[in-house]
Design a protein around this motif. Structure first.
Motif, PDB file in Angstrom:
ATOM      1  N   GLU A 283      -9.239   6.747  -0.707  1.00 57.66           N
ATOM      2  CA  GLU A 283      -8.383   7.513   0.197  1.00 57.66           C
ATOM      3  C   GLU A 283      -8.321   6.918   1.599  1.00 57.66           C
ATOM      4  O   GLU A 283      -9.330   6.501   2.164  1.00 57.66           O
ATOM      5  CB  GLU A 283      -8.878   8.962   0.270  1.00 57.66           C
ATOM      6  CG  GLU A 283      -8.757   9.693  -1.063  1.00 57.66           C
ATOM      7  CD  GLU A 283      -9.178  11.144  -0.968  1.00 57.66           C
ATOM      8  OE1 GLU A 283      -9.789  11.521   0.054  1.00 57.66           O
ATOM      9  OE2 GLU A 283      -8.890  11.902  -1.917  1.00 57.66           O
ATOM     10  N   GLY A 284      -7.098   6.904   2.149  1.00 58.01           N
ATOM     11  CA  GLY A 284      -6.862   6.434   3.513  1.00 58.01           C
ATOM     12  C   GLY A 284      -5.742   7.235   4.141  1.00 58.01           C
ATOM     13  O   GLY A 284      -5.425   8.349   3.699  1.00 58.01           O
ATOM     14  N   GLU A 285      -5.097   6.667   5.163  1.00 56.20           N
ATOM     15  CA  GLU A 285      -4.008   7.389   5.812  1.00 56.20           C
ATOM     16  C   GLU A 285      -3.111   6.436   6.589  1.00 56.20           C
ATOM     17  O   GLU A 285      -3.501   5.318   6.942  1.00 56.20           O
ATOM     18  CB  GLU A 285      -4.544   8.458   6.776  1.00 56.20           C
ATOM     19  CG  GLU A 285      -5.269   7.888   7.991  1.00 56.20           C
ATOM     20  CD  GLU A 285      -5.678   8.964   8.990  1.00 56.20           C
ATOM     21  OE1 GLU A 285      -5.949  10.096   8.556  1.00 56.20           O
ATOM     22  OE2 GLU A 285      -5.732   8.663  10.201  1.00 56.20           O
ATOM     23  N   ILE A 286      -1.893   6.902   6.834  1.00 56.18           N
ATOM     24  CA  ILE A 286      -0.941   6.192   7.688  1.00 56.18           C
ATOM     25  C   ILE A 286      -0.339   7.214   8.648  1.00 56.18           C
ATOM     26  O   ILE A 286       0.048   8.315   8.227  1.00 56.18           O
ATOM     27  CB  ILE A 286       0.188   5.530   6.865  1.00 56.18           C
ATOM     28  CG1 ILE A 286      -0.376   4.436   5.954  1.00 56.18           C
ATOM     29  CG2 ILE A 286       1.263   4.938   7.773  1.00 56.18           C
ATOM     30  CD1 ILE A 286       0.682   3.769   5.085  1.00 56.18           C
ATOM     31  N   ILE A 287      -0.265   6.863   9.910  1.00 63.24           N
ATOM     32  CA  ILE A 287       0.432   7.685  10.897  1.00 63.24           C
ATOM     33  C   ILE A 287       1.870   7.170  10.971  1.00 63.24           C
ATOM     34  O   ILE A 287       2.114   6.033  11.384  1.00 63.24           O
ATOM     35  CB  ILE A 287      -0.234   7.611  12.287  1.00 63.24           C
ATOM     36  CG1 ILE A 287      -1.703   8.039  12.186  1.00 63.24           C
ATOM     37  CG2 ILE A 287       0.514   8.488  13.286  1.00 63.24           C
ATOM     38  CD1 ILE A 287      -1.910   9.452  11.688  1.00 63.24           C
TER      39      ILE A 287
ATOM     40  N   ARG B 263       1.242  12.524   9.562  1.00 62.82           N
ATOM     41  CA  ARG B 263       0.072  11.903   8.943  1.00 62.82           C
ATOM     42  C   ARG B 263       0.249  11.967   7.433  1.00 62.82           C
ATOM     43  O   ARG B 263       0.346  13.043   6.857  1.00 62.82           O
ATOM     44  CB  ARG B 263      -1.205  12.639   9.350  1.00 62.82           C
ATOM     45  CG  ARG B 263      -2.471  12.102   8.676  1.00 62.82           C
ATOM     46  CD  ARG B 263      -3.692  12.849   9.191  1.00 62.82           C
ATOM     47  NE  ARG B 263      -4.893  12.482   8.460  1.00 62.82           N
ATOM     48  CZ  ARG B 263      -5.362  13.137   7.390  1.00 62.82           C
ATOM     49  NH1 ARG B 263      -4.703  14.208   6.942  1.00 62.82           N
ATOM     50  NH2 ARG B 263      -6.461  12.734   6.788  1.00 62.82           N
ATOM     51  N   VAL B 264       0.302  10.801   6.815  1.00 65.16           N
ATOM     52  CA  VAL B 264       0.472  10.731   5.360  1.00 65.16           C
ATOM     53  C   VAL B 264      -0.813  10.180   4.758  1.00 65.16           C
ATOM     54  O   VAL B 264      -1.258   9.075   5.097  1.00 65.16           O
ATOM     55  CB  VAL B 264       1.673   9.833   4.980  1.00 65.16           C
ATOM     56  CG1 VAL B 264       1.782   9.718   3.468  1.00 65.16           C
ATOM     57  CG2 VAL B 264       2.961  10.382   5.569  1.00 65.16           C
ATOM     58  N   ARG B 265      -1.397  10.959   3.873  1.00 67.93           N
ATOM     59  CA  ARG B 265      -2.640  10.532   3.229  1.00 67.93           C
ATOM     60  C   ARG B 265      -2.344   9.525   2.109  1.00 67.93           C
ATOM     61  O   ARG B 265      -1.384   9.685   1.365  1.00 67.93           O
ATOM     62  CB  ARG B 265      -3.377  11.740   2.660  1.00 67.93           C
ATOM     63  CG  ARG B 265      -3.857  12.739   3.701  1.00 67.93           C
ATOM     64  CD  ARG B 265      -4.326  14.025   3.039  1.00 67.93           C
ATOM     65  NE  ARG B 265      -3.209  14.700   2.365  1.00 67.93           N
ATOM     66  CZ  ARG B 265      -3.363  15.677   1.471  1.00 67.93           C
ATOM     67  NH1 ARG B 265      -4.573  16.086   1.132  1.00 67.93           N
ATOM     68  NH2 ARG B 265      -2.308  16.239   0.900  1.00 67.93           N
ATOM     69  N   ILE B 266      -3.165   8.517   2.043  1.00 68.08           N
ATOM     70  CA  ILE B 266      -3.098   7.549   0.943  1.00 68.08           C
ATOM     71  C   ILE B 266      -4.112   7.977  -0.105  1.00 68.08           C
ATOM     72  O   ILE B 266      -5.286   8.210   0.200  1.00 68.08           O
ATOM     73  CB  ILE B 266      -3.405   6.120   1.437  1.00 68.08           C
ATOM     74  CG1 ILE B 266      -2.370   5.691   2.486  1.00 68.08           C
ATOM     75  CG2 ILE B 266      -3.430   5.131   0.277  1.00 68.08           C
ATOM     76  CD1 ILE B 266      -0.941   5.676   1.990  1.00 68.08           C
ATOM     77  N   GLU B 267      -3.661   8.096  -1.341  1.00 72.54           N
ATOM     78  CA  GLU B 267      -4.546   8.528  -2.423  1.00 72.54           C
ATOM     79  C   GLU B 267      -5.385   7.376  -2.945  1.00 72.54           C
ATOM     80  O   GLU B 267      -6.582   7.516  -3.194  1.00 72.54           O
ATOM     81  CB  GLU B 267      -3.710   9.119  -3.556  1.00 72.54           C
ATOM     82  CG  GLU B 267      -4.534   9.576  -4.753  1.00 72.54           C
ATOM     83  CD  GLU B 267      -3.665  10.154  -5.854  1.00 72.54           C
ATOM     84  OE1 GLU B 267      -3.956   9.871  -7.027  1.00 72.54           O
ATOM     85  OE2 GLU B 267      -2.704  10.879  -5.546  1.00 72.54           O
ATOM     86  N   ARG B 268      -4.754   6.199  -3.105  1.00 76.15           N
ATOM     87  CA  ARG B 268      -5.446   5.073  -3.712  1.00 76.15           C
ATOM     88  C   ARG B 268      -4.611   3.808  -3.561  1.00 76.15           C
ATOM     89  O   ARG B 268      -3.400   3.870  -3.325  1.00 76.15           O
ATOM     90  CB  ARG B 268      -5.678   5.317  -5.209  1.00 76.15           C
ATOM     91  CG  ARG B 268      -4.381   5.608  -5.943  1.00 76.15           C
ATOM     92  CD  ARG B 268      -4.586   6.034  -7.376  1.00 76.15           C
ATOM     93  NE  ARG B 268      -4.681   4.881  -8.271  1.00 76.15           N
ATOM     94  CZ  ARG B 268      -5.450   4.835  -9.337  1.00 76.15           C
ATOM     95  NH1 ARG B 268      -6.245   5.846  -9.619  1.00 76.15           N
ATOM     96  NH2 ARG B 268      -5.456   3.780 -10.129  1.00 76.15           N
ATOM     97  N   ILE B 269      -5.267   2.679  -3.702  1.00 72.53           N
ATOM     98  CA  ILE B 269      -4.581   1.392  -3.858  1.00 72.53           C
ATOM     99  C   ILE B 269      -5.238   0.691  -5.031  1.00 72.53           C
ATOM    100  O   ILE B 269      -6.467   0.546  -5.069  1.00 72.53           O
ATOM    101  CB  ILE B 269      -4.707   0.502  -2.605  1.00 72.53           C
ATOM    102  CG1 ILE B 269      -4.169   1.217  -1.361  1.00 72.53           C
ATOM    103  CG2 ILE B 269      -3.986  -0.821  -2.818  1.00 72.53           C
ATOM    104  CD1 ILE B 269      -4.392   0.424  -0.078  1.00 72.53           C
TER     105      ILE B 269
END
Length: 503
Positions: A120-124, A134-140
């Protein structure tokens, strides 16, 4: 680092016949890893090569050929995860995703379902100054690309180009945090910007190195908040995936079209089917491609030819230490160090080359003045000439030289624009050009005063009008500048005209 405070953008609503509806959007972005060779072979990833010329035996699924992991592609995935402030999984594993298509020689794609390399991560996502989502990243996860089927070369046959087969992709999956078409496009723009800063993907959507699948659903106002509170997806509508979007404009159009389609179905008492759809920009519609598969439809299982991937924290720390300054941090620094507005800082940090150019111009100079010249004069001219900053005919040192002459009162703003044009089209050192062409502004107050006196003496009727209406003093300033060939110091001219008219 300077923290910039953001407010969330208003949620977009679409009016139906019976209700207002809100959008809920999640993104799955496929970003080609910037590497010289493929994920599991040494074949080249160079774009535009002759069909089927960048193909190793393992890419073509020749018997007995085994995949070998490309360590650099793993490093690029880790670097991307760190750039998105995401959790890096020290243990990950590859799975086989089974499906059959002519451009997939193995009959399966090597991917990561159960144990992705990045968590998990995020992008503003910037919408406007002070407004961001703020959009959360679930996975890469890492996976190999398929080839390309070509259907327009022969009326009776299709062809397959395997050059892309095995190219490393990062699938970057967001949470359903995006609430409108503009936000969806802005998300892709921001993600592409970060990847370019990191050097992990070139972000070229035209060549297919970055493409997006867009998941769209609708819900009534208030339902999304219940979903966030409970994590229960039943509060949201059934999602449909729009496949392979490679244009910001088309992403926005497709979301609008698909949302309206779903609203019409639901308000008519129908049920939205979960499926994969394609957007047709010519007809302005989405159409069904296939029913949406679930994981079990692909019969995933661990790839027996690849051991689980284990990486060390020390290696991750080394990569983290080598990260460049990323867009949000750079923008905050430009606001703080150069006194720029958030808007100007956003424009200058839109890509890493523009940011580097500006910093070179602003080094040791007035940051606001440097930003004004880079944004308004240089970017404007480059856009008109359809050039980017890397092919600018005027270097940072040359533009800095123009600014130095302005600050030294050697030239006026008007002369500076003429000088910019000369340097842009002909090149040369700004100071030498000013000297050789006699472009220095007149700062001798005696010479300027003489010109002012002459204009006043020649125009008594205009003097009378100006004394009655001081706003007309600008006419005299213009006449003096004209008489001096635009070389008179504008500030001195204004002061002398005001003084003389007041006598």
């Amino acid at each position: 680092m300077l923290d910039l405070t953001y407010d969330a953008p208003k949620v977009k609503t679409i009016a139906g016949a019976k209700h207002d509806w809100e959008l809920v959007i999640g993104m799955e972005v496929h970003a080609q890893v910037q590497s010289k060779s493929k994920l599991f072979s040494g074949a080249s990833t160079k774009f535009g090569a002759e069909p089927n010329s960048n193909v190793a035996f393992v890419d073509a699924a020749m018997p007995g050929m085994l995949p070998v992991i490309n360590a650099f592609c793993v490093e690029q995935a880790v670097r991307t995860g760190l750039g998105l402030k995401a959790e890096i999984n020290l243990f990950s594993a590859f799975d086989r995703k089974n499906y059959f298509y002519p451009d997939l020689p193995q009959g399966y794609q090597i991917s990561q379902l159960y144990h992705p390399i990045v968590g998990e991560g995020e992008i503003i996502v910037d919408m406007e100054p002070g407004i961001a989502r703020r959009v959360r990243i679930e996975r890469i996860h890492l996976e190999q690309d398929a080839g390309k089927s070509i259907h327009d070369m022969d009326p009776n046959m299709s062809f397959v180009d395997l050059n892309r087969t095995g190219v490393a992709l990062m699938e970057i999956v967001s949470r359903p945090d995006i609430r409108g078409p503009e936000e969806a496009a802005a998300f892709v723009v921001k993600l592409r910007q970060i990847l370019r800063y990191l050097g992990t993907c070139d972000g070229n959507m035209q060549s297919g190195s970055m493409r997006a699948d867009v998941n769209v659903s609708i819900c009534l106002p208030g339902a999304y908040e219940k979903f966030i509170e409970t994590g229960d997806f039943s509060h949201l509508g059934t999602r449909c995936e729009i496949k392979n979007m490679n244009s910001m404009r088309f992403i926005q159009q497709a979301i609008e079209v698909e949302a309206k389609r779903q609203i019409a179905i639901v308000e008519a008492g129908g049920k939205v089917d979960q499926e994969t759809r394609l957007y047709d920009p010519d007809k302005g519609e989405t159409r069904s491609m296939r029913s949406k598969e679930e994981a079990h439809d692909y019969r995933y299982f661990p790839d027996p030819d690849l051991l689980p991937l284990e990486i060390e924290q020390a290696w991750v720390d080394e990569i983290a230490a080598s990260l460049p300054e990323l867009p949000d941090e750079k923008k905050a620094r430009f606001v703080k160090d150069f006194g720029l507005s958030e808007y100007d800082a956003s424009v200058l940090t839109a890509d890493v080359d523009s940011a580097s150019y500006f910093e070179a111009v602003a080094d040791g100079r007035d940051g606001k003045l440097a930003a004004n010249w880079v944004i308004n004069e240089l970017f404007g001219r480059l856009k008109a000439d359809e050039k980017d900053i890397t092919s600018s005919p005027i270097s940072p040192a040359q533009l800095g030289g123009v600014i130095d002459l302005i600050k030294a009162d050697t030239i006026s703003g008007k002369i500076a624009k003429e000088l910019f044009e000369i340097v842009y089209t002909e090149g040369g050192d700004p100071a030498d050009i000013v000297e050789a062409r006699g472009m220095k502004q007149v700062t001798d107050t005696g010479a300027i005063e003489a010109a002012v006196d002459q204009i006043i003496a020649d125009n008594p009727a205009q003097v009378t009008k100006a004394k009655e209406n001081p706003k007309l003093a600008g006419w005299f300033v213009g006449q003096v500048m004209k008489a001096t060939g635009g070389k008179a110091n504008p500030k001195a001219v204004n002061e002398l005209v005001a003084k003389k008219l007041a006598e």
